[in-house]
Structure formats: C-alpha cells, structure tokens
Design an enzyme around this catalytic site. Structure first.
Site, PDB file in Angstrom:
ATOM      1  N   SER A 127      13.935  -6.018  -8.002  1.00 54.74           N
ATOM      2  CA  SER A 127      12.977  -5.186  -6.879  1.00 54.74           C
ATOM      3  C   SER A 127      13.736  -3.939  -6.567  1.00 54.74           C
ATOM      4  CB  SER A 127      13.585  -6.090  -5.136  1.00 54.74           C
ATOM      5  OG  SER A 127      13.404  -4.990  -4.353  1.00 54.74           O
ATOM      6  N   TYR A 152      20.408  -8.265   1.096  1.00 54.89           N
ATOM      7  CA  TYR A 152      19.433  -8.872  -0.250  1.00 54.89           C
ATOM      8  C   TYR A 152      19.021  -7.685  -0.896  1.00 54.89           C
ATOM      9  CZ  TYR A 152      15.280  -8.822  -2.424  1.00 54.89           C
ATOM     10  OH  TYR A 152      14.046  -8.512  -2.832  1.00 54.89           O
ATOM     11  N   LYS A 156      20.614  -7.770  -5.303  1.00 55.32           N
ATOM     12  CA  LYS A 156      19.796  -7.846  -6.163  1.00 55.32           C
ATOM     13  C   LYS A 156      20.376  -6.238  -7.240  1.00 55.32           C
ATOM     14  CE  LYS A 156      16.238 -10.395  -5.670  1.00 55.32           C
ATOM     15  NZ  LYS A 156      16.331 -11.441  -7.119  1.00 55.32           N
TER      16      LYS A 156
HETATM   17  N1  UFG Z   1       5.055  -3.797   8.210  1.00 59.78           N
HETATM   18  C1  UFG Z   1       3.896  -3.962   9.271  1.00 59.78           C
HETATM   19  N2  UFG Z   1       3.843  -4.676  10.025  1.00 59.78           N
HETATM   20  C2  UFG Z   1       4.101  -5.302   9.783  1.00 59.78           C
HETATM   21  C3  UFG Z   1       5.380  -5.895   8.239  1.00 59.78           C
HETATM   22  C4  UFG Z   1       5.080  -5.064   7.481  1.00 59.78           C
HETATM   23  O1  UFG Z   1       3.258  -2.585   9.775  1.00 59.78           O
HETATM   24  O2  UFG Z   1       3.793  -6.585  10.464  1.00 59.78           O
HETATM   25  C5  UFG Z   1       4.968  -2.245   6.837  1.00 59.78           C
HETATM   26  C6  UFG Z   1       6.284  -2.022   6.905  1.00 59.78           C
HETATM   27  O3  UFG Z   1       6.722  -1.148   7.941  1.00 59.78           O
HETATM   28  C7  UFG Z   1       6.346  -1.302   5.531  1.00 59.78           C
HETATM   29  C8  UFG Z   1       5.379  -1.744   4.836  1.00 59.78           C
HETATM   30  O4  UFG Z   1       3.948  -2.648   5.859  1.00 59.78           O
HETATM   31  O5  UFG Z   1       6.190  -0.163   5.586  1.00 59.78           O
HETATM   32  C9  UFG Z   1       5.711  -3.200   3.764  1.00 59.78           C
HETATM   33  O6  UFG Z   1       6.285  -4.649   4.994  1.00 59.78           O
HETATM   34  P1  UFG Z   1       6.694  -5.475   3.461  1.00 59.78           P
HETATM   35  O7  UFG Z   1       7.749  -6.253   4.561  1.00 59.78           O
HETATM   36  O8  UFG Z   1       5.861  -6.070   3.187  1.00 59.78           O
HETATM   37  O9  UFG Z   1       7.513  -5.352   2.386  1.00 59.78           O
HETATM   38  P2  UFG Z   1       8.994  -4.157   2.247  1.00 59.78           P
HETATM   39  O10 UFG Z   1       8.413  -2.794   1.426  1.00 59.78           O
HETATM   40  O11 UFG Z   1       9.036  -3.821   3.183  1.00 59.78           O
HETATM   41  O12 UFG Z   1       9.904  -4.746   1.788  1.00 59.78           O
HETATM   42  C10 UFG Z   1       9.239  -4.971   0.916  1.00 59.78           C
HETATM   43  C11 UFG Z   1      10.041  -6.905  -0.901  1.00 59.78           C
HETATM   44  C12 UFG Z   1      11.809  -6.804  -0.190  1.00 59.78           C
HETATM   45  C13 UFG Z   1      11.733  -5.600  -0.662  1.00 59.78           C
HETATM   46  C14 UFG Z   1      11.287  -4.349  -0.450  1.00 59.78           C
HETATM   47  C15 UFG Z   1      12.223  -3.323  -1.169  1.00 59.78           C
HETATM   48  O13 UFG Z   1       9.567  -7.753   0.809  1.00 59.78           O
HETATM   49  O14 UFG Z   1      11.602  -8.526  -0.831  1.00 59.78           O
HETATM   50  O15 UFG Z   1      10.376  -4.064  -0.445  1.00 59.78           O
HETATM   51  O16 UFG Z   1      12.175  -2.026  -0.150  1.00 59.78           O
HETATM   52  F1  UFG Z   1      13.464  -5.191  -0.467  1.00 59.78           F
END
Ligand code: UFG
Length: 343
Positions: A127, A152, A156
């Site tokens: 990741s 998590y 990785k």
């Molecule tokens: N977000 C919102 N509202 C929500 C959900 C997410 O604003 O309801 C935002 C988050 O704050 C973030 C973006 O949307 O800025 C993306 O969020 P995600 O949860 O979809 O993805 P992440 O980037 O947080 O997480 C992903 C993977 C993980 C991994 C991570 C590494 O899901 O498995 O990237 O940065 F570890």
C-alpha cells in the site's frame, strides 16, 4: 495446459477482479479465502463474467496445515498472488494483535510453503501507506518508507521486509510488491465489486451509499488542508486497471524478467483528486447529488498523496487507463445492484 495461480483472498474486492483478469488472460486461478470479509456468491459473479467458476478452498491462510493441503492438492502452482489480509485502518488501531497475526502469520505460512514446495513467484499487495506523508510529490518507489501511522500500515511495512529477507535467504524466491494507491469502482458488468462491512470507512462506498439514500450525508473530513480547495488529495485508481497490473507483474515473474529478486511498483494514475473534486465528478457522471457536511479532519489522515507510476508504466508495460467518471459510474452501478441484492 493453463498455468495455475494460487490467489489468496481471491473472493475479496481486489482479489476477485484479479481472478477475472487472470482467467481472461488464460490462467487457472485457485482461490484460497476464509470468507471473513467476502461471500461465496463472488464465485458466481466471476463465472458470469468469464464463463468459468474458479476452484475455491475455504481456508484461513493463518492455518498452515490447511494451506499445506491446498498446495499438495494442486502440485503445479506456478505463482501466488497474496491478497488475503485485514485492511481497515481504524480497526487495526483497536485490534492490533489481530492485524499482526492475520497479515503476518499468513505471509509467513505462505513463504514457508513456497520454500518447501518450490513455488518461486510471489505477487504481494502492499500500500502507498508505507510512504506516510511524502516530502515531495508525486511519490516514487525509492522515497523513504516513513514510520507507520497504524498497525495496518505497519503490517505492510513489516511484510515488505519479511519478503526481502526471505528472498535474500532463498535465492529461488522472486517477488513483485505492488503498492496500491486508492482502489475504487467495480467491474463494468456490476457482477463483482466492493462489499463494505457495515458503515464504510472508505470514501467511494460512502459516496455511493449516500447517493443511494442509505446514509443521510457524507462528512468531508477536513477543508483546511494545504490543497487548492482545502480537502485532502488521493490518487484514485480503477480496480480493473489495478487487477490488470497483477497480470503484468505475474508475467514478469514467470518470464524471469525481474531485475532484482524483489521489486516494488507504485500502482496509481499519477493524478491527485481532492475529496470535493471526487464529489463533483460523481455528481457530474451520475446526475445524482451527494449531500455533504464539512467535518473535522479524520485522525491519522495525510494531506495529499499521489503516485509517480512511471516505473510500472515502463517495466510492467502497464498503465491506469480509466477516466475518473467511468470509475465512479461503475461504483454507482454496483451500489444500485448490491442495494437490490443485499439490503
Ligand atoms: N473521506 C471523507 N469522508 C469519508 C471517507 C473518507 O472525507 O466519509 C476522505 C478521507 O479523509 C481521505 C479520502 O477521503 O482524505 C480517502 O479516504 P479513504 O478512507 O477512502 O482512503 P485512505 O486514503 O484513507 O485509505 C487508503 C486505503 C488504506 C490505506 C491508505 C493509505 O483504504 O487501506 O489508503 O493511505 F492504508
């Protein structure tokens, strides 16, 4: 005869899309999955797309004996694509031991069996989380791995180290480690897709569920980041494009084309989009409004990250090709279908 590839976590989100691409590319997939976060219906979904129901073994990869029976049952496995893992960042903070056990014991078991049964090729799901908040963007593979923000993320990082150490000790072992950015969307047929457990953590399932009226509104986590519109930026990659990268990685291993025993590739589009931009693109693509509220930053989130995918483009001959709106349309189509089937 078709070459057999063992796919752990093959009924999961990225796993199932990869099994489709494997079958479409002439490989025979053998799936190992404990169904902890997926269902047997996925096998029918795969069959409806490819015409072939893949072999399936309900085994937990932490069960060494169970896994060994599979390796013995299919003695001609040429490579393993290892997806099986727990992947919820927040949950990993509450249940760290579960994450270390699931994600690391499963890998150790696989590496043991690969050594014992002379299976030399491993494609591993990592990741972009290993980079943390990079100092410069876009991120290249040789940028430093930063201290993990969650158990998590740490699994990785440790897994990447375990694979490198194992390859140093066993010269037969070759591995391609794929660092995914943010996988989104579903197969265009809507026969397979992501099935989040309960309230989704990830942005796109939350967007589609809000659009479908299952959630009242979406929280935009933070509008005070140092980005053009203040919301956080990610590199959203279409899951089918991502799945195809696994075939390219596999073929590199099978053709003995790797430059090193362990190689790392970023899988992203190279383009960063903010949360607000994603909402805009979704509304334009589907014509459906997404109610939202601005909320505080989510703990542990980084401000911005996107990939430099040049190495994967060049060495794997692979490129993420799908336009953002097409990814979002596929996610919406899947939401509408899974709405009918599951809820
Ligand atoms: N977000 C919102 N509202 C929500 C959900 C997410 O604003 O309801 C935002 C988050 O704050 C973030 C973006 O949307 O800025 C993306 O969020 P995600 O949860 O979809 O993805 P992440 O980037 O947080 O997480 C992903 C993977 C993980 C991994 C991570 C590494 O899901 O498995 O990237 O940065 F570890």
């Amino acid at each position: 005869m078709k070459e057999k590839i063992l796919v752990t976590g093959g009924t999961g989100y990225i796993g199932s899309h990869t099994v489709v691409e494997l079958q479409n590319s002439g490989y025979e997939a053998v799936i190992v999955d404990n169904l902890s976060n997926s269902s047997l219906d996925v096998l029918d979904g795969i069959a409806s797309i490819t015409g072939v129901k893949p072999a399936f073994e309900k085994i937990d990869c932490c069960d060494l004996q169970g896994l060994e029976t599979v390796v013995k049952k299919y003695p001609d496995i040429k490579a393993i694509i290892h997806f099986a893992a727990s992947k919820a960042v927040g949950e990993s903070v509450d249940k760290p031991l579960l994450y270390y056990r699931n994600n690391l014991l499963s890998l150790l078991n696989l590496l043991d069996l690969m050594n014992k049964y002379n299976i030399p090729n491993l494609v591993f799901s990592s990741s972009c989380t290993v980079y943390g908040q990079p100092d410069t963007l876009p991120v290249t593979e040789n940028m430093p791995v930063k201290p993990a923000q969650s158990p998590y993320g740490n699994t990785k990082q440790i897994a990447e180290e375990i694979i490198q150490d194992a390859a140093r000790a066993d010269k037969r072992l070759k591995s391609v480690i794929l660092r995914y950015f943010n996988p989104v969307g579903a197969h265009p047929s809507a026969a397979i897709g992501e099935l989040p457990n309960g309230v989704p953590n990830n942005l796109i399932p939350f967007v589609t569920q809000t659009a479908a009226g299952i959630r009242e509104y979406l929280c935009v986590f933070g509008n005070d980041y140092n980005t053009p519109d203040g919301s956080a930026i990610r590199d959203y990659i279409y899951v089918v494009d991502l799945a195809k990268a696994h075939i390219a990685a596999l073929e590199r291993l099978l053709a003995n084309g790797s430059r090193q025993d362990v190689e790392f590739f970023n899988l992203g589009t190279g383009k960063g989009l903010s949360v607000l931009e994603i909402l805009d693109e979704f509304e334009k693509a589907t014509g459906v409004k997404v109610k939202r509220k601005i909320a505080g930053r989510r703990q542990g989130d980084i401000e911005k990250v996107w990939a430099d995918p040049a190495l994967a483009n060049r060495e794997l001959g692979w490129k993420a090709e799908t336009a953002t709106q097409d990814m979002l349309i596929s996610a919406w189509k899947w939401e509408q279908k899974s709405n009918i089937v599951k809820r």
